[in-house]
Design an enzyme around this catalytic site. Structure first.
Site, PDB file in Angstrom:
ATOM      1  N   MET A 261       1.117  -1.216   0.061  1.00 12.90           N
ATOM      2  CA  MET A 261      -0.182  -0.085   0.091  1.00 12.90           C
ATOM      3  C   MET A 261       0.898   1.233  -0.081  1.00 12.90           C
ATOM      4  SD  MET A 261      -2.723  -1.600  -0.167  1.00 12.90           S
ATOM      5  CE  MET A 261      -4.149  -0.444  -0.216  1.00 12.90           C
TER       6      MET A 261
ATOM      7  N   ASN B  63       2.217  -5.792  -9.867  1.00  8.62           N
ATOM      8  CA  ASN B  63       1.501  -5.419  -8.777  1.00  8.62           C
ATOM      9  C   ASN B  63      -0.234  -6.223  -8.940  1.00  8.62           C
ATOM     10  OD1 ASN B  63       0.160  -3.860  -6.670  1.00  8.62           O
ATOM     11  ND2 ASN B  63      -0.900  -2.406  -8.099  1.00  8.62           N
TER      12      ASN B  63
ATOM     13  N   HIS C 134      -4.127  -5.859  -8.038  1.00 10.14           N
ATOM     14  CA  HIS C 134      -5.126  -4.675  -7.686  1.00 10.14           C
ATOM     15  C   HIS C 134      -6.510  -5.213  -7.782  1.00 10.14           C
ATOM     16  CE1 HIS C 134      -6.564  -0.543  -7.343  1.00 10.14           C
ATOM     17  NE2 HIS C 134      -7.380  -0.716  -8.408  1.00 10.14           N
TER      18      HIS C 134
HETATM   19  C1  GRF Z   1      -5.452  -7.370  -2.106  1.00 15.46           C
HETATM   20  O1  GRF Z   1      -6.823  -7.168  -2.399  1.00 15.46           O
HETATM   21  C2  GRF Z   1      -4.799  -6.683  -3.146  1.00 15.46           C
HETATM   22  O2  GRF Z   1      -5.223  -6.549  -4.486  1.00 15.46           O
HETATM   23  C3  GRF Z   1      -4.614  -5.158  -2.741  1.00 15.46           C
HETATM   24  O3  GRF Z   1      -4.283  -5.335  -1.608  1.00 15.46           O
HETATM   25  C4  GRF Z   1      -4.687  -6.575  -1.128  1.00 15.46           C
HETATM   26  C5  GRF Z   1      -3.967  -7.233  -0.365  1.00 15.46           C
HETATM   27  O4  GRF Z   1      -4.373  -8.320   0.378  1.00 15.46           O
HETATM   28  N1  GRF Z   1      -3.648  -4.614  -3.504  1.00 15.46           N
HETATM   29  P1  GRF Z   1      -3.487  -9.383   1.097  1.00 15.46           P
HETATM   30  O5  GRF Z   1      -2.613  -8.601   2.015  1.00 15.46           O
HETATM   31  O6  GRF Z   1      -2.876  -9.916   0.073  1.00 15.46           O
HETATM   32  O7  GRF Z   1      -4.482 -10.351   1.806  1.00 15.46           O
END
Ligand code: GRF
Length: 217
Positions: A112, A129, A131
């Site tokens: 993030m 990445n 998303h």
């Molecule tokens: C995912 O939904 C991804 O698409 C977004 O952040 C979330 C991360 O989930 N960028 P996790 O930490 O892998 O459970």
């Protein structure tokens, strides 16, 4: 014809995942729960994806991904962004952590943080990445709520190569997911993540094939 079929679709359709005699050497960046990190490691350990996940870097000392790395016995470094006065200074330090691993690629699995050219130029076309929307719709950190509010009936998730503009860059693979009338952010996220865990290893393999063709195995 079934007029009411309501399924997820993954495109491109991959019959056989690309294989690599020498596993792809990858690092993962995460900020949250780490479920995508876990899915990637699972895919490599059950021989679905030929990859060696060498390390995890997190930016948040509280994140659950740290515990996942411990459980999975993967080296994890926490580099807290709050200790840096700029994104560039943060990334210079991040590169010091990553460089010794001689990675072929870097996977932002729920990272993030906006990344800058300081990081991107060190790994040209080698940062991936994931998303939670059908890009180019609903970029940014609130894509699931945005999709619900917009009233779209289909959303999804996207694996793509990273460029300096947020959530842009060549798309490797996408999955579509219907939005139900009863969906909340939580219920929709849960269904999106089921698909994310499928397309992330596939997206990595698609990128890996491209990397190996560029530079030979
Ligand atoms: C995912 O939904 C991804 O698409 C977004 O952040 C979330 C991360 O989930 N960028 P996790 O930490 O892998 O459970």
């Amino acid at each position: 014809m079934n007029y009411t079929e309501n399924k997820c679709l993954i495109s491109p359709h991959i019959d056989r995942i690309p294989r690599f005699s020498k596993p792809l050497k990858l690092g993962v960046l995460a900020s949250g729960k780490g479920s995508n990190f876990k899915a990637l490691v699972a895919a490599s350990r059950n021989s679905y994806l030929d990859a060696d996940i060498s390390l995890l870097v997190v930016n948040n000392p509280e994140c659950e991904a740290i515990r996942r790395a411990e459980e999975l016995n993967i080296s994890c470094t926490c580099l807290d962004h709050r200790n840096f006065s700029s994104r560039e200074l943060y990334e210079i330090e991040l590169l010091k952590i990553l460089k010794p691993f001689a990675l072929e690629g870097l996977v932002m699995a729920g990272w993030m943080r906006i990344v800058t050219s300081t990081l991107i130029e060190e790994y040209p076309n080698r940062i991936i990445n994931i998303h939670p929307s059908l890009l180019p719709s609903f970029k940014g950190a609130h894509s699931i709520n945005q999709a619900i509010r917009a009233g779209v009936k289909i959303t999804g998730c996207t694996v793509h190569l990273v460029r300096a503009d947020i959530d842009s860059g060549p798309i490797l693979i996408q999955a579509s997911i219907p939005i139900l009338e009863t969906d909340t952010k939580k219920s929709l996220l849960a269904r999106i993540q089921v698909e994310e865990h499928k397309i992330l290893p596939l997206g990595v393999a698609i990128a890996g094939k491209y990397w190996r063709e560029l530079r030979v195995e």
